[in-house]
Design a protein around this motif. Structure first.
Motif, PDB file in Angstrom:
ATOM      1  N   ARG A   1     -10.521  -2.834   9.557  1.00  0.00           N
ATOM      2  CA  ARG A   1     -10.811  -4.285   9.796  1.00  0.00           C
ATOM      3  C   ARG A   1      -9.541  -5.133  10.249  1.00  0.00           C
ATOM      4  O   ARG A   1      -9.555  -6.048  11.168  1.00  0.00           O
TER       5      ARG A   1
ATOM      6  N   LYS B   1      -8.942 -11.518  15.452  1.00  0.00           N
ATOM      7  CA  LYS B   1      -9.117 -12.565  14.590  1.00  0.00           C
ATOM      8  C   LYS B   1      -9.824 -13.677  15.554  1.00  0.00           C
ATOM      9  O   LYS B   1     -10.722 -14.437  14.877  1.00  0.00           O
TER      10      LYS B   1
ATOM     11  N   THR C   1       5.014   4.179   5.431  1.00  0.00           N
ATOM     12  CA  THR C   1       6.427   4.454   5.216  1.00  0.00           C
ATOM     13  C   THR C   1       6.906   3.392   3.974  1.00  0.00           C
ATOM     14  O   THR C   1       7.578   3.971   2.963  1.00  0.00           O
TER      15      THR C   1
ATOM     16  N   SER D   1       9.276  -4.140   7.888  1.00  0.00           N
ATOM     17  CA  SER D   1       8.068  -3.817   8.788  1.00  0.00           C
ATOM     18  C   SER D   1       7.561  -4.857   9.735  1.00  0.00           C
ATOM     19  O   SER D   1       6.854  -4.310  10.830  1.00  0.00           O
TER      20      SER D   1
ATOM     21  N   PRO E   1       1.005  -1.390   0.016  1.00  0.00           N
ATOM     22  CA  PRO E   1      -0.059   0.027   0.055  1.00  0.00           C
ATOM     23  C   PRO E   1       0.953   1.318   0.109  1.00  0.00           C
ATOM     24  O   PRO E   1       1.933   1.230   0.366  1.00  0.00           O
TER      25      PRO E   1
ATOM     26  N   SER F   1       0.592  -7.101  12.476  1.00  0.00           N
ATOM     27  CA  SER F   1      -0.276  -8.103  11.700  1.00  0.00           C
ATOM     28  C   SER F   1       0.019  -7.860  10.373  1.00  0.00           C
ATOM     29  O   SER F   1      -0.582  -7.028   9.863  1.00  0.00           O
ATOM     30  N   GLY F   2       0.622  -8.738   9.724  1.00  0.00           N
ATOM     31  CA  GLY F   2       0.666  -8.395   7.992  1.00  0.00           C
ATOM     32  C   GLY F   2       1.528  -7.040   7.761  1.00  0.00           C
ATOM     33  O   GLY F   2       1.209  -6.602   6.657  1.00  0.00           O
ATOM     34  N   GLY F   3       2.267  -6.742   8.688  1.00  0.00           N
ATOM     35  CA  GLY F   3       3.112  -5.335   8.602  1.00  0.00           C
ATOM     36  C   GLY F   3       2.033  -4.232   9.066  1.00  0.00           C
ATOM     37  O   GLY F   3       2.793  -3.235   8.889  1.00  0.00           O
ATOM     38  N   TYR F   4       0.832  -4.380   9.441  1.00  0.00           N
ATOM     39  CA  TYR F   4       0.142  -3.284  10.050  1.00  0.00           C
ATOM     40  C   TYR F   4       0.452  -3.239  11.543  1.00  0.00           C
ATOM     41  O   TYR F   4       0.251  -4.161  12.143  1.00  0.00           O
TER      42      TYR F   4
ATOM     43  N   GLY G   1      12.872  -0.314   9.984  1.00  0.00           N
ATOM     44  CA  GLY G   1      12.621   1.051  10.228  1.00  0.00           C
ATOM     45  C   GLY G   1      11.366   1.280  11.003  1.00  0.00           C
ATOM     46  O   GLY G   1      10.800   0.432  11.759  1.00  0.00           O
ATOM     47  N   MET G   2      11.068   2.679  10.936  1.00  0.00           N
ATOM     48  CA  MET G   2       9.817   3.119  11.742  1.00  0.00           C
ATOM     49  C   MET G   2       9.178   4.057  10.945  1.00  0.00           C
ATOM     50  O   MET G   2      10.205   5.003  10.289  1.00  0.00           O
TER      51      MET G   2
ATOM     52  N   ARG H   1       4.005 -16.354   1.921  1.00  0.00           N
ATOM     53  CA  ARG H   1       2.973 -16.893   0.932  1.00  0.00           C
ATOM     54  C   ARG H   1       3.602 -17.113  -0.334  1.00  0.00           C
ATOM     55  O   ARG H   1       3.445 -18.175  -1.044  1.00  0.00           O
TER      56      ARG H   1
ATOM     57  N   ARG I   1      15.761  -5.344   6.498  1.00  0.00           N
ATOM     58  CA  ARG I   1      16.005  -4.181   7.119  1.00  0.00           C
ATOM     59  C   ARG I   1      15.065  -3.714   8.175  1.00  0.00           C
ATOM     60  O   ARG I   1      14.081  -4.317   8.342  1.00  0.00           O
TER      61      ARG I   1
ATOM     62  N   LYS J   1      -2.535  -4.654  -5.023  1.00  0.00           N
ATOM     63  CA  LYS J   1      -2.123  -5.344  -3.663  1.00  0.00           C
ATOM     64  C   LYS J   1      -1.501  -6.628  -4.416  1.00  0.00           C
ATOM     65  O   LYS J   1      -1.129  -6.946  -5.237  1.00  0.00           O
TER      66      LYS J   1
END
Ligand code: MCA
Ligand code: AMP
Length: 519
Positions: free
Chosen positions: A467, A472, A207, A276, A203, A403-406, A300-301, A254, A298, A229
Motif C-alpha cells: 500500500r 497518492k 533497520t 530514515s 515497525p 514516504s513516511g520513512g519507507y 543510515g542505510m 505529527r 542521524r 504503531k
C-alpha cells in the motif's frame, strides 16, 4: 560456544530487569527474554533449521516477534524480516530468492503463503500478535536453556531486502559484527544505560526499528514501551515515564502539530532521535520551541546501518546529519571518477567501516558495482561536509522516493503501471507531502481514447504492490518531458507538481497538464 551478537546481548541482560511493556499491560523481564528466545531457538532446531538457514518472517509487531529475531540469532539462523504490507506477489519474489528453510506468518496469511512456500521447499509456521500461533505452541514444550549456536563476527545475522533502482530487490547481507559494532557505537554515542526507557513505535522489519532501536536497548540492558504503531496521543502519554523516542520525521511532524506537546510533557525525556528521511529544519525548530529539546538527527542505510549522528553534547544542527560515528570512515567524491572532493563541495557519499554490509545475497556483480576498489561503499546519496565537519545530505543520486520513512523505488511502480492496458508510459516521482515528507505520485501517458483513469491505475496496483508504494495521486499528461538524450526529466515533473499535496491545492488543477518540454 560463542555467538558474537547474542553473547553481547546476554552480557548486558540482568534477569530481573524490565525489558518490554505493551499498552495492554503485558510485561517481559530480561529473564523472560532469555527463556522465551531460548525456547523458540530450540523449536527452530526441532524444525530442522540449521545455522546459516534463512528464516523469513512476516508477522505483526509484537514482543514475541522480537523474541523470534533473537531466537534466530541464537540458533545461528539468518533472520529475514518482511514488511507486513507486502502483497503475495512481492512475497513470492523474496521467498524464491532467499530460499528460506522456514517461513513464519500471521495465522490469517497462512493459506495464501502455503503454495508459495511449497514451491520453494520452505516449511510454514504461524505467530500471532496476541501471543499464540503454532511456533509458540511448539516452543512451549522446549527447554529454555538452549545452547546457542557458534557464530563468529563475519557470520550472517540477517538479510534485509532493499528495492533496486533497476529491476529486482536486493538482499543486503548483514553480519553479527555489522549489527553489534553499530549498536554498541550508538549506545555509547547516545549515552544509553539500563536506566533508559524507550518509546518504541517503529515497525520491526527494517533497520531503524529492529537494529537501531531494539539492539541499542538490548545492549544497554534498558527497557522499552512496545507499541504496535505510532500514535501521537499515546507517545505523549508515555513520555511521562519514558526517557527516549526514536522516530522517522513523520513522528515529529505529527507531534509538533499536537497541542499536548509542551515543555512539561517532555520534561522527563532526555533524547529524541530522528532518521530514515530528511527532517525539515522547520520541524526541528518548531519542536525545539515547544519543548526545549533539539531533535538529534542521524543518517543510515540498510546496507551500512548508521553512518553519522549529530553530537549528544554540542550543537545538533537542523538540516544536517552530523559527523561519522566512531569507527566509520566517510568521504565525499566525484560521482563519476570517485576522486575525493574538498570540504564544502557536493558529491557522492561513500562509507567504509565495520558497519558496512557483506554484499547482496547471490548478486556478486551488483555488490562489486557498489564498492570502490579500496572498499568504500557508494551510498547513492549526495552530500557535502561543512566547515564545522557536519554532513549535509543535499539530494539523491538514486531514483528513490521516501514516504513516511519507507523507501519506494519508482522503477518498480512504473513497471507495474506501464503493463496496464491503455497506458503508454509513466514516470513516478516524490513531491513534498506535509505529513509523509514525500508523496508517491504517478504521471501517466495513456493511449488516445483509452478508458484508463486514476481509479483504474490504483485498483490495478492494489494486489501487486504494498500500500505505501501505491501513488497518492495519478496524473494524466499528453507527454512526459524529455531532455535531448530522450531521458525523462523527473526534476521538471517534480517542479510542476511541487504543490500537489499542499493544503488547498485542488485536484482538478493538476489533471491533464502537459509539463513544458525542457532540455
Ligand atoms: C502508511 N501508509 C503510508 C505509509 N504508512 N503511505 C505512504 N507512506 C507511508 N509511510 C498508508 C496506509 O497504507 C494507509 O492507507 C494509510 O497510509 C494510513 O495507514 P496507517 O497505518 O494509519 O498509517 P500510519 O500508522 O499513520 O503510518 C505512518 C507512519 C508509518 C507512522 C509514518 O508509515 C511508519 O511507522 N513509518 C516508519 C517506517 C520505518 O520504520 N522506516 C525505517 C526504514 P489506506 O488507508 O489508504 O489503506 S530503515 C531506513 O530507512 C534506514 C536504515 C534508516 O536510516 O533508518
Ligand atoms: P533504506 O534503503 O531504507 O535503508 O534507506 C536509506 C536511505 O534513507 C539513505 O540512503 C538516505 O537516502 C535516506 N536517509 C536515511 N536517514 C536520512 C536522514 N537523516 N536524512 C536524509 N536521508 C536519510
Amino acid at each position: 560456544m560463542s555467538n558474537h551478537l547474542f553473547d553481547a546481548i546476554r552480557g548486558a541482560a540482568s534477569s530481573d530487569a524490565p525489558f518490554i511493556e505493551t499498552p495492554d499491560g503485558r510485561a517481559w523481564s530480561y529473564g523472560d527474554m532469555l527463556g522465551l528466545s531460548g525456547r523458540l531457538a530450540a523449536a527452530l532446531d526441532t524444525l530442522g533449521v540449521q545455522p546459516g538457514d534463512r528464516v523469513a518472517v512476516q508477522v505483526e509487531k509484537s514482543p514475541e516477534a522480537l523474541m523470534l529475531y533473537l531466537a534466530c540469532l541464537r540458533a545461528g539462523a539468518v533472520y529475514l524480516p518482511l514488511n507486513t504490507a507486502y502483497t503475495l506477489a512481492e512475497l513470492n519474489y523474496f521467498i524464491g530468492d532467499a530460499e528460506p528453510r522456514l517461513v513464519v506468518v500471521a495465522p490469517k496469511s497462512k493459506a495464501g503463503i502455503l503454495p508459495v512456500a511449497e514451491r520453494y521447499g520452505a516449511h510454514v509456521e504461524t505467530l500471532d500478535h496476541a501471543g499464540g500461533g503454532s511456533l509458540l505452541d511448539l516452543a512451549q514444550d522446549e527447554d529454555p536453556d538452549f545452547l546457542d549456536a557458534a557464530r563468529g563476527p563475519d557470520d550472517l545475522a540477517a538479510i534485509l531486502y532493499t528495492s533496486g533502482t533497476t529491476g529486482r530487490s536486493k538482499g543486503a547481507m548483514l553480519t553479527h559484527d555489522n549489527l553489534l559494532s553499530n549498536a554498541a557505537a550508538l549506545r555509547d554515542h547516545w549515552r544509553f544505560t539500563a536506566a533508559d526507557r524507550l518509546i518504541h513505535a517503529l515497525p520491526i522489519f527494517h533497520t531503524h526499528g529492529l537494529f537501531v532501536a531494539s539492539n541499542v536497548i538490548l545492549l544497554s540492558g534498558a527497557s522499552m514501551y512496545f507499541l504496535a504503531k505510532f500514535d501521537a496521543d499515546e507517545a505523549l502519554r508515555l513520555m511521562a515515564t519514558a526517557t527516549a523516542l526514536m522516530g522517522v520525521p513523520t513522528f515529529y511532524v505529527r507531534l509538533a502539530q499536537h497541542p499536548g506537546l509542551t515543555r512539561a510533557a517532555t520534561a522527563g525525556m532526555r533524547l529524541f532521535v530522528s532518521g530514515s528521511a530528511p527532517l525539515l529544519a522547520e520541524t526541528h525548530r518548531a519542536f525545539a520551541e515547544r519543548t526545549g529539546h533539539a531533535i538529534l538527527e542521524r543518517y543510515g542505510m540498510t546496507e551500512t546501518n548508521m553512518n553519522t549522528s549529530n553530537p549528544y553534547d554540542g550543537a545538533r544542527v537542523a538540516g544536517t546529519v552530523g559527523m561519522p560515528l566512531p569507527g566509520v570512515s566517510l568521504r565525499v567524491t566525484d560521482p563519476e571518477s570517485g576522486a575525493a572532493l574538498a570540504g564544502g563541495e557536493t558529491g557522492m557519499i561513500e562509507i567504509k567501516g565495520p558497519n558496512v554490509f557483506k554484499g547482496y545475497w547471490r548478486m556478486p556483480e551488483k555488490t562489486a558495482a557498489e564498492f570502490r576498489q579500496d572498499g568504500f561503499f557508494i551510498t547513492g546519496d549526495l552530500g557535502k561536509i561543512d566547515d564545522a565537519g557536519y554532513l549535509h545530505i543535499v539530494g539523491r543520486g538514486k531514483d528513490l522516493v521516501i514516504s513516511g520513512g519507507y523507501n519506494i523505488y519508482p522503477k518498480e511502480v512504473e513497471t507495474e503501471i506501464d503493463e496496464m492496458p491503455g497506458v503508454i508510459e509513466s514516470a513516478v516521482i516524490g513531491v513534498p507531502h506535509p505529513d509523509l515528507g514525500e508523496g508517491v505520485t504517478a504521471v501517466v501517458v495513456r493511449k488516445k481514447d483509452a478508458a484508463v483513469d486514476e481509479k483504474a491505475v490504483l485498483d490495478g496496483l492494489m494486489e501487486r504492490l504494498a500500500r505505501y508504494k501505491q501513488p497518492k495521486r495519478v496524473i494524466f499528461v499528453d507527454e512526459l518531458p524529455r531532455n535531448t538524450m530522450g531521458k525523462v526529466q523527473k526534476n521538471v515533473l517534480r517542479e510542476v507538481y511541487a504543490r500537489l499535496y499542499q493544503l488547498g491545492a485542488g485536484k482538478a488543477d493538476h489533471t491533464a497538464d502537459t509539463p513544458k518540454r525542457a532540455n
